[in-house]
Design a protein around this motif. Structure first.
Motif, short mmCIF file in Angstrom:
data_model
loop_
_atom_site.label_atom_id
_atom_site.label_comp_id
_atom_site.label_asym_id
_atom_site.label_seq_id
_atom_site.Cartn_x
_atom_site.Cartn_y
_atom_site.Cartn_z
N GLN A 215 -2.46 -62.18 -10.62
CA GLN A 215 -1.72 -60.99 -10.21
C GLN A 215 -2.17 -59.76 -11.00
OE1 GLN A 215 2.20 -62.58 -10.94
NE2 GLN A 215 2.59 -62.86 -8.74
N THR A 216 -2.35 -59.95 -12.30
CA THR A 216 -2.77 -58.85 -13.17
C THR A 216 -4.19 -58.40 -12.83
OG1 THR A 216 -1.36 -59.66 -14.97
CG2 THR A 216 -3.12 -58.12 -15.56
N ARG A 217 -5.09 -59.35 -12.64
CA ARG A 217 -6.47 -59.03 -12.33
C ARG A 217 -6.62 -58.39 -10.95
NH1 ARG A 217 -10.70 -60.06 -15.80
NH2 ARG A 217 -9.73 -60.30 -17.86
N GLN A 218 -5.78 -58.79 -10.04
CA GLN A 218 -5.83 -58.21 -8.70
C GLN A 218 -5.55 -56.71 -8.75
OE1 GLN A 218 -2.86 -57.20 -6.75
NE2 GLN A 218 -4.17 -56.47 -5.09
N LYS A 219 -4.68 -56.31 -9.63
CA LYS A 219 -4.32 -54.90 -9.74
C LYS A 219 -5.46 -54.06 -10.32
CE LYS A 219 0.62 -55.89 -10.29
NZ LYS A 219 1.78 -55.83 -11.21
N SER A 220 -6.27 -54.67 -11.19
CA SER A 220 -7.35 -53.93 -11.83
C SER A 220 -8.69 -54.07 -11.10
CB SER A 220 -7.52 -54.40 -13.28
OG SER A 220 -7.85 -55.78 -13.33
N SER A 221 -8.77 -54.99 -10.14
CA SER A 221 -10.01 -55.17 -9.38
C SER A 221 -10.00 -54.28 -8.14
CB SER A 221 -10.16 -56.63 -8.95
OG SER A 221 -10.21 -57.48 -10.07
N GLN A 222 -11.16 -53.85 -7.71
CA GLN A 222 -11.24 -53.04 -6.50
C GLN A 222 -10.98 -53.88 -5.26
OE1 GLN A 222 -14.62 -50.32 -6.16
NE2 GLN A 222 -15.03 -50.54 -8.33
N TYR A 223 -11.45 -55.13 -5.29
CA TYR A 223 -11.28 -56.03 -4.15
C TYR A 223 -10.90 -57.42 -4.65
CZ TYR A 223 -13.99 -52.36 -1.86
OH TYR A 223 -14.44 -51.16 -1.39
N THR A 224 -10.04 -58.08 -3.86
CA THR A 224 -9.67 -59.47 -4.13
C THR A 224 -9.82 -60.24 -2.83
OG1 THR A 224 -8.09 -58.83 -5.85
CG2 THR A 224 -7.84 -61.03 -4.90
N LEU A 225 -10.48 -61.38 -2.89
CA LEU A 225 -10.67 -62.17 -1.67
C LEU A 225 -10.58 -63.65 -1.99
CD1 LEU A 225 -14.02 -63.28 -1.29
CD2 LEU A 225 -14.16 -60.85 -1.83
N SER A 226 -10.30 -64.43 -0.97
CA SER A 226 -10.21 -65.88 -1.14
C SER A 226 -11.16 -66.57 -0.17
CB SER A 226 -8.77 -66.36 -0.89
OG SER A 226 -8.38 -66.12 0.45
N VAL A 227 -11.50 -67.80 -0.50
CA VAL A 227 -12.34 -68.63 0.35
C VAL A 227 -11.54 -69.87 0.73
CG1 VAL A 227 -14.51 -69.90 0.54
CG2 VAL A 227 -14.40 -67.80 -0.84
N CYS A 228 -11.49 -70.16 2.02
CA CYS A 228 -10.82 -71.35 2.53
C CYS A 228 -9.36 -71.40 2.04
CB CYS A 228 -11.61 -72.60 2.14
SG CYS A 228 -11.19 -74.08 3.07
N THR A 229 -8.95 -72.53 1.47
CA THR A 229 -7.55 -72.70 1.05
C THR A 229 -7.20 -71.92 -0.22
OG1 THR A 229 -8.17 -74.76 -0.07
CG2 THR A 229 -7.27 -74.94 2.15
N GLY A 230 -8.16 -71.16 -0.72
CA GLY A 230 -7.82 -70.26 -1.83
C GLY A 230 -6.77 -69.25 -1.40
N ALA A 231 -6.59 -69.09 -0.09
CA ALA A 231 -5.55 -68.19 0.43
C ALA A 231 -4.16 -68.63 -0.02
CB ALA A 231 -5.62 -68.12 1.95
N PHE A 232 -3.96 -69.94 -0.21
CA PHE A 232 -2.67 -70.43 -0.71
C PHE A 232 -2.36 -69.81 -2.08
CE2 PHE A 232 -3.25 -73.77 2.43
CZ PHE A 232 -1.95 -74.07 2.82
N ILE A 233 -3.40 -69.71 -2.91
CA ILE A 233 -3.20 -69.16 -4.25
C ILE A 233 -2.84 -67.68 -4.18
CG2 ILE A 233 -4.33 -68.73 -6.47
CD1 ILE A 233 -6.07 -71.19 -5.94
N LEU A 234 -3.53 -66.93 -3.34
CA LEU A 234 -3.19 -65.51 -3.18
C LEU A 234 -1.79 -65.36 -2.60
CD1 LEU A 234 -6.49 -63.88 -1.83
CD2 LEU A 234 -5.71 -64.17 -4.19
#
Length: 224
Positions: A158-177
């Motif tokens: 959550q913290t890194r998502q705020k400081s990154s320009q883009y956040t993306l997931s691959v396959c079931t990584g969407a569960f984590i997001l």
């Protein structure tokens, strides 16, 4: 005032010549080593031949373009990996980013060796405590249970998502997001067999099932 104008008028041809020489010098041709990842990538040569360091054939370049590339800061991409990760989920995108000239690195909760679903051993470069900032954060699938059930990792994402320009997931990584509430109110997709489960767990996300999303292509176009 007239004297000042006269002096400038007399000097203007010389100023033009100096400027012209500078531009000519900037646009001169140099011979450089093709990118090989070594220090010789930064060297300039005044004639064709082979790089004395790596042996590769030198290529002709404009000195202006070459020096501009040398000053370019590559986009950094952070791959969070966990034990039981699907090898293709992170190795495939990592190869694409790396080949395109992006700076890629791996992060896990600790620096302990992890094992992919196919038992390949991978040593993360960084832990949560010392991971550098990144322009892009990538979360991959596979065995995602350890990450989903780890509040420390979810908070870090959550913290890194705020400081990154883009956040993306691959396959079931969407569960984590989804668990990190990053997809709330957004449109997203994942592996088709998990769409229903994700819909139940993340009702505020609009899960797309009828069309292909070229997310990676759009990110690459905007980053380059």
């Amino acid at each position: 005032m007239k004297r000042i104008i006269l002096i400038i008028a007399l000097l203007s041809p010389y100023l033009a010549i100096v400027h012209g020489q500078s531009q000519e010098q900037q646009d001169k041709i140099v011979y450089v080593c093709p990118p090989c990842g070594a220090d010789c990538d930064k060297r300039e040569f005044d004639k064709p031949g082979a790089c004395p360091d790596c042996g590769m054939a030198l290529v002709k370049r404009s000195v202006t373009e070459f020096r501009k590339e040398q000053n370019f800061k590559p986009v950094s991409v952070c791959f969070y990996i966990q034990d039981g990760i699907d090898l293709l989920d992170f190795a495939g995108p990592m190869e694409v980013f790396s080949t395109a000239g992006f700076k890629v690195f791996t992060v896990s909760k600790t620096k302990n060796v992890i094992h992919t679903q196919n038992s390949l051993s991978v040593t993360p470069e960084y832990s949560l405590q010392d991971a550098p900032a990144a322009d892009v954060l990538v979360i991959s699938g596979g065995n995602i249970s350890p990450t989903l059930n780890d509040p420390e990792v979810i908070t870090w994402i959550q913290t890194r998502q705020k400081s990154s320009q883009y956040t993306l997931s691959v396959c079931t990584g969407a569960f984590i997001l989804g668990k990190a509430k990053i997809l709330d109110g957004l449109s997203a997709t994942t592996w088709y067999q998990e769409i229903k489960n994700l819909t139940k767990e993340n009702p505020t996300t609009r899960w797309l099932t009828t069309r292909v999303m070229l997310i990676m292509a759009m990110y690459l176009q905007r980053l380059v």
